[in-house]
Design a protein around this motif. Sequence first.
Motif, PDB file in Angstrom:
ATOM      1  N   ASN A 137       0.873  -1.180   0.000  1.00 55.33           N
ATOM      2  CA  ASN A 137       0.000   0.000   0.000  1.00 55.33           C
ATOM      3  C   ASN A 137       0.903   1.221   0.000  1.00 55.33           C
ATOM      4  O   ASN A 137       2.121   1.117   0.080  1.00 55.33           O
ATOM      5  CB  ASN A 137      -0.953   0.004   1.220  1.00 55.33           C
ATOM      6  N   ASN A 183       1.247   3.593   2.224  1.00 52.38           N
ATOM      7  CA  ASN A 183       1.651   4.196   3.494  1.00 52.38           C
ATOM      8  C   ASN A 183       2.788   3.453   4.184  1.00 52.38           C
ATOM      9  O   ASN A 183       3.212   3.847   5.266  1.00 52.38           O
ATOM     10  CB  ASN A 183       0.443   4.277   4.443  1.00 52.38           C
ATOM     11  N   LEU A 196       2.745   0.641   5.665  1.00 55.78           N
ATOM     12  CA  LEU A 196       2.346  -0.176   6.805  1.00 55.78           C
ATOM     13  C   LEU A 196       2.331  -1.659   6.465  1.00 55.78           C
ATOM     14  O   LEU A 196       2.517  -2.494   7.339  1.00 55.78           O
ATOM     15  CB  LEU A 196       0.964   0.253   7.314  1.00 55.78           C
ATOM     16  N   ASP A 248      -4.318   0.012   7.128  1.00 56.19           N
ATOM     17  CA  ASP A 248      -4.381   1.475   7.031  1.00 56.19           C
ATOM     18  C   ASP A 248      -4.118   2.166   8.366  1.00 56.19           C
ATOM     19  O   ASP A 248      -3.937   3.371   8.425  1.00 56.19           O
ATOM     20  CB  ASP A 248      -5.715   1.945   6.436  1.00 56.19           C
ATOM     21  N   ARG A 249      -4.103   1.381   9.459  1.00 59.83           N
ATOM     22  CA  ARG A 249      -3.710   1.909  10.772  1.00 59.83           C
ATOM     23  C   ARG A 249      -2.947   0.823  11.511  1.00 59.83           C
ATOM     24  O   ARG A 249      -3.397  -0.307  11.588  1.00 59.83           O
ATOM     25  CB  ARG A 249      -4.932   2.310  11.601  1.00 59.83           C
TER      26      ARG A 249
END
Length: 256
Positions: free
Chosen positions: A55, A57, A59, A205-206
């Motif tokens: 992705n 980001n 992560l 995403d987190r």
Amino acid sequence: MFFAAPHEEKDIPVLQRLIHEYPLGVITTAIPSEKHPLILSSHIPWVLDVDVESNGNGLGRLRGHIARQNPQSKVMMEVAGPSNGNGGYELEQEVLVLFTAAPHHYVTPKWYIETKPVTAKVVPTWNYAAVQAYGKATIYFDTAAEETSRFLGRQMHDLSEHTERSIMDYTGKDDRPGPWKVTDAPERYIEIMKKNVIGIEIVIDRLQGKFKMSQEMRVGDRMGVVEGFARLNSEVGNTMANIVKERSDLKEAAKA
């Protein structure tokens, strides 16, 4: 999860390393269903991919598989959206996977050698480290789709390689035996196993984590905890002593 400032860990590589070292995670879903409970959880081991394609980001993404007969699998298959064209079906609801480090332990107030003798204002607690990953899941359950077989084949291979080498230390080097491989089992048997599971891929995403290792205490109390764990004369006690000392040192370095 509550993230008190002294315990919160924001270094993403540190959180990713905990997942690599302790890959058994608890996936939790909250999906309305007429046949099953709203909240469902299952313990399954995961592979964490961290690359540019995972992705945008950094992560990463998680890959796992779960028994098709698991009620959680049935709920996910019930509500999964249309195929994404790659053999997978997307879930609208967010999912959570929780990872907990194996070394964790009760902490007695007797170890707080700085505060207890003066005020006695101390209580028991539990030291631990954990990471929680949130994201959207794609599930692979169409047994007729080549993409499903391909996803499960890769996931099973990568998971066995990681656990055999990193956890069992079956490297084939220095008189250590080589790792078990999926190809060691009959091909037909593996194909049957694939039809009894579904694949799960989660784009994170987190990513949040905490190391609750007595950082909130005074230096003397922290050293008392280190000494207390060491006096247990056990493997987990020594491991906990080292982690508490490491986290204490990091806190003091941050002050400098």
